[in-house]
Scaffold this motif. Structure first.
Motif, PDB file in Angstrom:
ATOM      1  N   ASP A 547       0.870  -1.165   0.000  1.00 19.52           N
ATOM      2  CA  ASP A 547       0.000   0.000   0.000  1.00 19.52           C
ATOM      3  C   ASP A 547       0.914   1.224   0.000  1.00 19.52           C
ATOM      4  N   SER A 548       0.837   2.036  -1.052  1.00 18.98           N
ATOM      5  CA  SER A 548       1.767   3.155  -1.146  1.00 18.98           C
ATOM      6  C   SER A 548       1.192   4.256  -2.007  1.00 18.98           C
ATOM      7  N   GLN A 549       1.599   5.507  -1.691  1.00 18.00           N
ATOM      8  CA  GLN A 549       1.274   6.669  -2.495  1.00 18.00           C
ATOM      9  C   GLN A 549       2.504   7.567  -2.544  1.00 18.00           C
ATOM     10  N   PRO A 550       2.722   8.254  -3.657  1.00 19.77           N
ATOM     11  CA  PRO A 550       3.896   9.136  -3.762  1.00 19.77           C
ATOM     12  C   PRO A 550       3.937  10.162  -2.647  1.00 19.77           C
ATOM     13  N   GLY A 551       5.082  10.255  -1.994  1.00 17.30           N
ATOM     14  CA  GLY A 551       5.288  11.224  -0.931  1.00 17.30           C
ATOM     15  C   GLY A 551       4.731  10.830   0.414  1.00 17.30           C
ATOM     16  N   GLN A 552       4.053   9.658   0.533  1.00 14.11           N
ATOM     17  CA  GLN A 552       3.424   9.258   1.798  1.00 14.11           C
ATOM     18  C   GLN A 552       3.928   7.909   2.299  1.00 14.11           C
ATOM     19  N   GLY A 553       5.055   7.467   1.811  1.00  9.64           N
ATOM     20  CA  GLY A 553       5.636   6.238   2.307  1.00  9.64           C
ATOM     21  C   GLY A 553       4.964   4.993   1.756  1.00  9.64           C
ATOM     22  N   THR A 554       5.412   3.851   2.271  1.00  7.98           N
ATOM     23  CA  THR A 554       4.920   2.556   1.807  1.00  7.98           C
ATOM     24  C   THR A 554       4.659   1.653   3.007  1.00  7.98           C
ATOM     25  N   VAL A 555       3.582   0.853   2.916  1.00  2.00           N
ATOM     26  CA  VAL A 555       3.265  -0.140   3.941  1.00  2.00           C
ATOM     27  C   VAL A 555       3.246  -1.512   3.275  1.00  2.00           C
ATOM     28  N   VAL A 556       4.045  -2.432   3.828  1.00  2.00           N
ATOM     29  CA  VAL A 556       4.062  -3.809   3.345  1.00  2.00           C
ATOM     30  C   VAL A 556       3.352  -4.669   4.383  1.00  2.00           C
ATOM     31  N   ARG A 557       2.303  -5.384   3.963  1.00  2.00           N
ATOM     32  CA  ARG A 557       1.537  -6.234   4.885  1.00  2.00           C
ATOM     33  C   ARG A 557       1.830  -7.695   4.565  1.00  2.00           C
ATOM     34  N   LEU A 558       2.398  -8.376   5.563  1.00  2.00           N
ATOM     35  CA  LEU A 558       2.745  -9.793   5.447  1.00  2.00           C
ATOM     36  C   LEU A 558       1.822 -10.581   6.359  1.00  2.00           C
ATOM     37  N   GLU A 559       0.940 -11.407   5.773  1.00  2.00           N
ATOM     38  CA  GLU A 559       0.001 -12.229   6.538  1.00  2.00           C
ATOM     39  C   GLU A 559       0.474 -13.666   6.572  1.00  2.00           C
ATOM     40  N   LEU A 560       0.518 -14.241   7.800  1.00  2.00           N
ATOM     41  CA  LEU A 560       0.963 -15.623   7.981  1.00  2.00           C
ATOM     42  C   LEU A 560      -0.064 -16.375   8.831  1.00  2.00           C
ATOM     43  N   PRO A 561      -0.259 -17.655   8.569  1.00  2.00           N
ATOM     44  CA  PRO A 561      -1.200 -18.441   9.397  1.00  2.00           C
ATOM     45  C   PRO A 561      -0.640 -18.653  10.795  1.00  2.00           C
ATOM     46  N   LEU A 562      -1.529 -18.617  11.808  1.00  2.00           N
ATOM     47  CA  LEU A 562      -1.143 -18.872  13.202  1.00  2.00           C
ATOM     48  C   LEU A 562      -1.809 -20.158  13.682  1.00  2.00           C
ATOM     49  N   HIS A 563      -1.097 -20.862  14.569  1.00  2.00           N
ATOM     50  CA  HIS A 563      -1.624 -22.130  15.078  1.00  2.00           C
ATOM     51  C   HIS A 563      -1.438 -22.186  16.595  1.00  2.00           C
ATOM     52  N   GLY A 564      -2.405 -22.777  17.289  1.00  2.00           N
ATOM     53  CA  GLY A 564      -2.273 -23.138  18.706  1.00  2.00           C
ATOM     54  C   GLY A 564      -1.894 -21.992  19.610  1.00  2.00           C
ATOM     55  N   ASP A 565      -0.798 -22.172  20.359  1.00  2.00           N
ATOM     56  CA  ASP A 565      -0.373 -21.233  21.395  1.00  2.00           C
ATOM     57  C   ASP A 565      -0.082 -19.851  20.832  1.00  2.00           C
ATOM     58  N   ALA A 566       0.452 -19.807  19.620  1.00  2.00           N
ATOM     59  CA  ALA A 566       0.793 -18.508  19.038  1.00  2.00           C
ATOM     60  C   ALA A 566      -0.450 -17.668  18.828  1.00  2.00           C
ATOM     61  N   ALA A 567      -1.541 -18.288  18.349  1.00  2.00           N
ATOM     62  CA  ALA A 567      -2.779 -17.551  18.139  1.00  2.00           C
ATOM     63  C   ALA A 567      -3.342 -17.047  19.465  1.00  2.00           C
ATOM     64  N   LEU A 568      -3.296 -17.903  20.508  1.00  2.00           N
ATOM     65  CA  LEU A 568      -3.815 -17.502  21.818  1.00  2.00           C
ATOM     66  C   LEU A 568      -2.974 -16.385  22.419  1.00  2.00           C
ATOM     67  N   ALA A 569      -1.646 -16.485  22.275  1.00  2.00           N
ATOM     68  CA  ALA A 569      -0.759 -15.476  22.847  1.00  2.00           C
ATOM     69  C   ALA A 569      -0.986 -14.119  22.205  1.00  2.00           C
ATOM     70  N   LEU A 570      -1.136 -14.092  20.883  1.00  2.00           N
ATOM     71  CA  LEU A 570      -1.329 -12.830  20.208  1.00  2.00           C
ATOM     72  C   LEU A 570      -2.699 -12.245  20.528  1.00  2.00           C
ATOM     73  N   ALA A 571      -3.705 -13.142  20.679  1.00  2.00           N
ATOM     74  CA  ALA A 571      -5.046 -12.660  21.026  1.00  2.00           C
ATOM     75  C   ALA A 571      -5.053 -12.032  22.410  1.00  2.00           C
ATOM     76  N   ALA A 572      -4.270 -12.582  23.305  1.00  2.00           N
ATOM     77  CA  ALA A 572      -4.210 -12.043  24.651  1.00  2.00           C
ATOM     78  C   ALA A 572      -3.514 -10.698  24.678  1.00  2.00           C
TER      79      ALA A 572
END
Length: 572
Positions: A547-572
């Protein structure tokens, strides 16, 4: 006049008229005159009536003789005239001497015409090599070559003929000043031991000098073709390519019966060598183009065969993508390897010239050696730069093919992975002006492929450093994370945002295409985001968005699947 010496010493009486006493020139002639014929000849008779600046030669020489009485020695540029009327530039060195009580003048004459001609020929060589190195089409290169050689000699006409791949028949290469009907008559002619100058030169692989077309046996079957256009002499040299033998001929035509001078033979040899480099490079480019076309045709044919079923359609799309990638690889590798090959060929050719001169006992000047060292260094640097570029491309390709083979599923700390990737980028690039703000929680553990994720993060961080902050001393990259999706299908979203220049819509739409880069010629190969995108969608099972526009920087979004404890930890 090949027998004219280019360095001669005359001994002259220091009396009115400056009569010549004798000449030291070995067996060669001085300006076309035998040494014996020069005795008692006034020195002014070897000069044109006036020098290039308008001064009368005889009066000026008398003044120089008087000046020698005061200075004892003089050196100055001077023009002499050969017996045939050709005016040649010289350096004239005069020294007052005395023998048996009689004053004499030693006049050392250094002919500068060959030196000046060599400089002009070297400039022409550099221009042609630059045209070849920058990928100019063959026809303009050969036309320019003939024009450069023709400009050095009055009444000269040049041609380049190409030898067919069958090794027997002739094709037109270049001859812009030649009659079109004459050139067309040569198309398809067969070479042989008595096929004029060019056909014989290619058949025998030797330089052929014909001073009189009308009477020479090599032209018995072709003289009626040349004589109506007024051509009476023709000299031809074979054109060679590296490891390919004879590939054509370069010829010089004159409308008078004559033999070549030293300068003309030098120009003939230089022109045939340059034509060989140009033709060889053009044929290699054509072979690469045909190979790429063949590859594309094979991919297309295979794709058509696989359209029968849905499964085959999927496979055909993979092959089409592979074909596009291979075509891009061939294109990207062609430039650095072609430049390296051209530089190596030029170095080999220059070395061959030095070797021939050394074998003939020709002394080498300090300036020539210095120039050759500089050219060798420049050529070696060009080879090293282009081979290094090719190796970097190969490493990018290996990242695509080796990822799955070295990936190990393990538990790792996400924040540590980001910081380690940043450390690697810092070690490769000068990024002291760029700050990393890592806002990830400490101790957040993930199950996955840490080496693959670090490779992706390195690509994204490096891309930001190279493109976002060009000319900006206050760059910052901010790394954050959040959970998306439901608890059953949780996903981790990593965001890498920068305050850089941003991207225009046209570049943003093509950012993940292989070989697309906005830094062409500055080291970018256009594979960084393509590799990252491929690894995320493949090994990591996630997605990557910009996601980017001239003069306003750029955002890179990296989506990864979560499983088990990692999903619970991030939700908390």
């Amino acid at each position: 006049m090949d027998d004219i010496t280019h360095v001669a010493i005359l001994l002259v009486k220091a009396t009115p008229g400056l009569p010549i006493i004798g000449a030291a020139a070995g067996r060669a002639k001085v300006l076309g005159h035998d040494a014996e014929a020069l005795r008692e000849m006034p020195l002014a008779l070897l000069c044109p009536l006036r020098q290039p600046d308008g001064r009368p030669s005889a009066e000026t020489l008398a003044g120089l003789s008087a000046q020698l009485q005061q200075t004892g020695a003089l050196s100055l540029p001077w023009s002499f005239q050969t017996r045939d009327g050709e005016i040649r530039p010289h350096e004239l060195h005069l020294t007052l001497t005395e023998r048996e009580g009689e004053q004499q003048i030693a006049a050392c004459m250094v002919d500068m015409s060959r030196i000046q001609f060599a400089e002009v020929l070297n400039q022409a060589k550099n221009e042609l090599l630059e045209m070849v190195a920058t990928g100019q089409p063959l026809q303009p290169v050969l036309n320019r070559l003939t024009a450069l050689i023709e400009s050095q000699f009055t009444g000269l006409y040049c041609t380049v003929l190409l030898l067919d791949l069958d090794g027997r028949h002739i094709h037109i290469g270049a001859g812009p000043r030649m009659p079109a009907e004459y050139m067309q008559a040569l198309e398809g002619a067969e070479i042989g031991p008595t096929a004029g100058s060019c056909g014989t030169a290619m058949f025998d692989d030797r330089t052929v000098i014909v001073d009189d077309i009308a009477s020479h046996p090599l032209w018995s079957a072709y003289k009626d073709l040349a004589l109506p256009y007024g051509f009476k002499a023709c000299w031809s040299a074979p054109i060679h390519a590296a490891s390919r033998g004879v590939i054509g001929s370069f010829a010089m035509y004159y409308r008078e019966v004559r033999r070549p001078s030293f300068e003309e033979l030098s120009a003939l040899n230089t022109a045939s060598h340059l034509a060989g480099l140009a033709i060889d490079q053009a044929r290699r480019d054509e072979e690469r183009r045909r190979a790429a076309q063949w590859l594309e045709e094979q991919v297309q044919a295979r794709t058509a065969e696989l359209l029968a079923t849905q499964d085959e359609l999927v496979n055909s799309r993979k092959l089409a993508a592979l074909g596009q990638l291979l075509a891009g690889i061939a294109h990207e590798m062609n430039t650095p390897l072609g430049n390296a090959l051209l530089s190596a060929s030029a170095l080999r050719a220059g070395s061959g010239g030095f070797a021939e001169r050394m074998a003939d006992g020709v002394p080498l000047k300090r300036q020539e050696l210095a120039d050759w060292v500089a050219q060798t260094q420049a050529g070696a640097d060009l080879v090293e730069q282009n081979v290094d570029r090719a190796l970097r491309l190969v490493n990018r390709f290996k990242q695509l093919t080796e990822g799955s083979s070295r990936a190990v599923l393990s538990r790792f700390d996400l924040r540590g992975a980001v910081l380690q990737a940043w450390a690697r980028v810092q070690s490769r690039l000068n990024v002291e002006r760029v700050q990393l703000a890592c806002e990830l929680p400490e101790g957040f553990m993930l199950d996955g492929y840490p080496e693959i994720l670090q490779q992706v993060l390195e690509q994204l961080l490096e891309n930001a450093c190279l493109h976002a902050f060009r000319g900006n001393a206050g760059g910052q990259i901010r790394v954050t994370s959040r959970r998306t999706g439901s608890l059953r299908e949780s996903r981790l979203t990593l965001e890498l945002s920068d305050n850089g220049a941003g991207m225009p819509p046209a570049d943003l739409a093509r950012a993940f295409e292989p070989f697309f880069t906005t830094s062409f010629g500055q080291g970018g190969c256009g594979l960084g985001l393509f590799v990252a995108h491929s690894l995320v969608h493949g090994m990591l099972g996630g997605s990557l968005q910009l996601d980017s526009q001239p003069g306003q920087g750029t955002v890179v979004r990296l989506e990864l699947p979560l499983h088990g404890d990692a999903a619970l930890a991030l939700a908390a």
